[in-house]
Write a protein that holds these residues in place. Structure first.
Motif, PDB file in Angstrom:
ATOM      1  N   SER A  47       0.607  -1.349   0.012  1.00 19.41           N
ATOM      2  CA  SER A  47       0.151  -0.068   0.091  1.00 19.41           C
ATOM      3  C   SER A  47       1.202   1.082   0.062  1.00 19.41           C
ATOM      4  N   LEU A  48      -0.220   2.618  -0.561  1.00 19.67           N
ATOM      5  CA  LEU A  48       0.351   3.288   0.180  1.00 19.67           C
ATOM      6  C   LEU A  48       1.721   4.285   1.254  1.00 19.67           C
ATOM      7  N   VAL A  49       0.501   3.565   2.205  1.00 19.12           N
ATOM      8  CA  VAL A  49       1.213   4.001   3.561  1.00 19.12           C
ATOM      9  C   VAL A  49       2.808   2.931   4.158  1.00 19.12           C
ATOM     10  N   GLU A  50       2.189   1.960   3.549  1.00 14.78           N
ATOM     11  CA  GLU A  50       4.092   0.807   3.409  1.00 14.78           C
ATOM     12  C   GLU A  50       5.041   2.055   2.671  1.00 14.78           C
ATOM     13  N   PHE A  51       4.422   1.760   1.405  1.00 17.20           N
ATOM     14  CA  PHE A  51       5.622   2.824   0.323  1.00 17.20           C
ATOM     15  C   PHE A  51       5.981   4.031   0.965  1.00 17.20           C
ATOM     16  N   ILE A  52       5.259   4.862   1.771  1.00 19.48           N
ATOM     17  CA  ILE A  52       6.125   6.327   2.586  1.00 19.48           C
ATOM     18  C   ILE A  52       7.068   5.733   3.859  1.00 19.48           C
ATOM     19  N   ASP A  53       6.156   4.365   4.064  1.00 23.08           N
ATOM     20  CA  ASP A  53       7.291   3.865   5.738  1.00 23.08           C
ATOM     21  C   ASP A  53       8.416   3.758   4.570  1.00 23.08           C
ATOM     22  N   GLY A  54       8.503   2.638   3.932  1.00 23.12           N
ATOM     23  CA  GLY A  54      10.124   2.404   3.562  1.00 23.12           C
ATOM     24  C   GLY A  54      10.907   3.219   3.215  1.00 23.12           C
ATOM     25  N   LEU A  55      10.213   4.178   2.110  1.00 22.74           N
ATOM     26  CA  LEU A  55      10.957   5.398   2.292  1.00 22.74           C
ATOM     27  C   LEU A  55      11.420   6.406   3.014  1.00 22.74           C
ATOM     28  N   ASN A  56      10.678   6.690   4.227  1.00 20.10           N
ATOM     29  CA  ASN A  56      10.432   7.609   5.281  1.00 20.10           C
ATOM     30  C   ASN A  56      12.381   6.549   6.443  1.00 20.10           C
ATOM     31  N   ALA A  57      11.796   5.294   6.153  1.00 17.33           N
ATOM     32  CA  ALA A  57      13.130   4.445   6.986  1.00 17.33           C
ATOM     33  C   ALA A  57      14.434   4.978   5.995  1.00 17.33           C
ATOM     34  N   TYR A  58      13.981   4.519   4.536  1.00 17.03           N
ATOM     35  CA  TYR A  58      15.556   4.722   4.178  1.00 17.03           C
ATOM     36  C   TYR A  58      15.730   6.149   3.825  1.00 17.03           C
ATOM     37  N   LYS A  59      15.378   7.304   4.165  1.00 19.90           N
ATOM     38  CA  LYS A  59      15.693   8.476   4.416  1.00 19.90           C
ATOM     39  C   LYS A  59      16.345   9.018   5.615  1.00 19.90           C
ATOM     40  N   ASP A  60      16.050   8.568   6.899  1.00 18.88           N
ATOM     41  CA  ASP A  60      16.261   8.433   7.818  1.00 18.88           C
ATOM     42  C   ASP A  60      17.561   7.985   7.989  1.00 18.88           C
ATOM     43  N   GLY A  61      17.810   6.396   7.604  1.00 19.94           N
ATOM     44  CA  GLY A  61      18.998   5.258   7.817  1.00 19.94           C
ATOM     45  C   GLY A  61      19.556   6.326   7.879  1.00 19.94           C
ATOM     46  N   ILE A  62      19.861   7.036   6.268  1.00 22.36           N
ATOM     47  CA  ILE A  62      21.160   6.965   5.667  1.00 22.36           C
ATOM     48  C   ILE A  62      21.729   8.639   5.994  1.00 22.36           C
ATOM     49  N   ILE A  63      21.131   9.313   6.091  1.00 23.30           N
ATOM     50  CA  ILE A  63      21.136   9.927   6.981  1.00 23.30           C
ATOM     51  C   ILE A  63      21.600  10.282   8.563  1.00 23.30           C
ATOM     52  N   LEU A  64      21.547   9.252   8.920  1.00 28.44           N
ATOM     53  CA  LEU A  64      21.848   8.551  10.488  1.00 28.44           C
ATOM     54  C   LEU A  64      22.858   8.528  10.195  1.00 28.44           C
ATOM     55  N   ASN A  65      23.576   6.825   9.231  1.00 30.85           N
ATOM     56  CA  ASN A  65      24.231   6.856   8.426  1.00 30.85           C
ATOM     57  C   ASN A  65      25.396   7.532   9.000  1.00 30.85           C
ATOM     58  N   LYS A  66      25.242   8.282   7.578  1.00 29.37           N
ATOM     59  CA  LYS A  66      26.314   9.521   7.096  1.00 29.37           C
ATOM     60  C   LYS A  66      26.935  10.236   7.805  1.00 29.37           C
ATOM     61  N   GLY A  67      25.538  10.923   9.358  1.00 28.57           N
ATOM     62  CA  GLY A  67      26.006  11.907  10.365  1.00 28.57           C
ATOM     63  C   GLY A  67      26.611  10.958  11.669  1.00 28.57           C
ATOM     64  N   LEU A  68      26.436   9.714  11.668  1.00 26.40           N
ATOM     65  CA  LEU A  68      27.727   8.872  12.274  1.00 26.40           C
ATOM     66  C   LEU A  68      28.554   8.555  11.472  1.00 26.40           C
ATOM     67  N   GLU A  69      29.147   8.697  10.721  1.00 27.08           N
ATOM     68  CA  GLU A  69      30.182   8.340   9.767  1.00 27.08           C
ATOM     69  C   GLU A  69      31.176   9.831  10.323  1.00 27.08           C
ATOM     70  N   ILE A  70      30.170  11.556   9.966  1.00 27.71           N
ATOM     71  CA  ILE A  70      31.205  12.416   9.893  1.00 27.71           C
ATOM     72  C   ILE A  70      31.486  12.870  12.049  1.00 27.71           C
ATOM     73  N   LYS A  71      30.668  11.594  12.621  1.00 33.21           N
ATOM     74  CA  LYS A  71      30.753  11.982  14.166  1.00 33.21           C
ATOM     75  C   LYS A  71      32.049  11.060  14.688  1.00 33.21           C
ATOM     76  N   TYR A  72      32.171  10.387  13.869  1.00 29.56           N
ATOM     77  CA  TYR A  72      32.775   8.821  14.693  1.00 29.56           C
ATOM     78  C   TYR A  72      34.267   9.266  14.246  1.00 29.56           C
ATOM     79  N   TYR A  73      33.918   9.993  12.176  1.00 28.93           N
ATOM     80  CA  TYR A  73      35.729  10.164  11.896  1.00 28.93           C
ATOM     81  C   TYR A  73      36.057  11.888  12.855  1.00 28.93           C
ATOM     82  N   GLN A  74      35.041  12.155  13.670  1.00 34.76           N
ATOM     83  CA  GLN A  74      35.575  14.076  14.216  1.00 34.76           C
ATOM     84  C   GLN A  74      35.879  13.711  15.667  1.00 34.76           C
TER      85      GLN A  74
END
Length: 407
Positions: free
Chosen positions: A362-389
């Protein structure tokens, strides 16, 4: 013919674009920052001034040459004399050494402060470089995802015309697409902030594009908190500099105390009278220290020395706090960065997009997957930055990474 000209024009544009972009490694960015940074140049200027003060303190005072003549008459009798002499202050024989030692320690402190300034510049460049590098990767990944979202939005409009989806579902897709675009723009703004900071540090023109090079994997820091604190107290250039300043001011206090001894001048010369009497002249002059005994300079040196000793004690406590805080931060991000490798974020979005297009979710499941991907990749990149820093910060506060003198 027109096609040939078009190909030439496109080739020229590609060449110009490639020339406008400069790939630069982290080490090269650090080197350029150290070469061009104004704070480094200021510190070099202070070193030259300290060298001049040291040279001045080691110079022997100039001797004074005196010549006097008297020609007197009484009736027909003539009397007179002339004297030539040289004088030299004697106080430099005992008070110059403490002054020289003070200036030597002050010069060494300025050199240590230069190394400390270099370390601070390196830390700033590292943070800006890492931030720009990973935000650029994040921006590319999100923009690629945005292309797919736009395709889904276009397909949704067609499906609405065919009656496959409702107006509400189309509007929800468009809202999510606009929301995603907004967040991508915010990521790009943050990326540009890091880029502008990096350009400013390394002296690049604001309109010149920069391309980073993948950062090598950093070695884990295996020392314990107590070992790192001991390393910091041994390696920190700012602490060593203030210790040198304490020694410098202590020597200068001794120099000022020696100035309690009054000024002593020795004069030696030759005297000849018109009656042919002649001989050597010897004179010794010295002040009587009844009132002025260099009290002001001594009190000022004592005050300056007391402040420097307090600064040293405060800096030691500050270093202890910085090492403890930075070590805890590093261990936290080290644990988090280890767990992030288990996440397959691209698969989450790809599966969600494909399944939605095939009508399997359904649309709700697609939006949930989209947000999970978006939040996850932003979180991961932010984590990589903070780890190096966090690694760079821990190296900075402990002095683990030696500064390359060639930089």
């Amino acid at each position: 013919m027109r096609l040939f000209r078009l190909l030439i024009a496109l080739s020229v544009l590609c060449i110009i674009q490639l020339q406008a972009q400069t790939a630069i490694s982290l080490d090269e960015a650090i080197r350029q920052a150290l070469d061009k940074n104004i704070e480094i140049q200021k510190q070099n200027s202070l070193i030259k001034k300290s060298e001049s003060r040291l040279n001045e303190s080691s110079r022997i005072p100039n001797p004074i040459f005196n010549y006097s003549r008297e020609d007197l008459k009484l009736n027909n009798a003539k009397i007179g004399e002339w004297i030539t002499s040289g004088s030299l202050p004697l106080n430099f024989l005992w008070d110059r050494w403490s002054n020289i030692y003070s200036k030597e320690k002050s010069l060494e402190a300025q050199r240590l402060l230069l190394e400390n300034s270099k370390r601070g510049i390196i830390f700033q460049v590292q943070n800006a470089y890492v931030g720009y590098h990973f935000y650029e990767q994040l921006s590319i990944d999100l923009n690629n995802t945005l292309v797919k979202i736009d395709e889904i939005a276009s397909t949704a409009k067609q499906r609405l015309l065919e009656g496959d989806i409702s107006e509400y579902e189309l509007q929800r897709i468009l809202i999510e697409a606009n929301k995603f675009k907004t967040e991508v723009k915010e990521i790009e703004l943050e990326r540009n902030n890091f880029l502008n900071r990096l350009k400013l540090l390394i002296g690049y023109d604001s309109d010149k594009n920069l391309q980073t090079i993948p950062i090598l994997s950093l070695h884990s820091i295996t020392q314990l908190n107590e070992e790192l604190l001991k390393t910091a107290l041994n390696n920190r250039k700012d602490l060593k500099a203030i210790e040198q300043l304490v020694e410098s001011e202590s020597a200068f206090l001794s120099h000022n105390k020696l100035k309690i001894i009054p000024n002593i001048n020795l004069t030696v010369g030759y005297k000849k009278q018109l009656d042919n009497h002649s001989g050597s002249v010897f004179q010794l002059n010295f002040e009587i220290p009844l009132f002025k005994r260099n009290q002001l300079e001594i009190e000022q040196s004592e005050t300056d020395l007391n402040i420097l000793e307090q600064q040293r004690e405060y800096l030691i406590k500050q270093i202890e706090t910085e090492v403890q805080t930075s070590f805890a931060k590093y261990k936290q991000y080290e644990a988090l960065i280890t767990n992030k490798n288990d996440l397959q974020l691209q698969n989450v979005f790809t599966s969600a997009a494909y399944s939605y297009e095939q009508g399997e979710i359904s649309l709700v499941e697609f939006i949930d997957g989209l947000n999970a991907y978006k939040d996850g990749i932003i979180l991961n990149k932010g984590l990589e930055i903070k780890y190096y820093q966090s690694i760079f910060e821990l190296e900075n506060v402990t002095g683990l990474s030696p500064i390359n003198e060639n930089k």
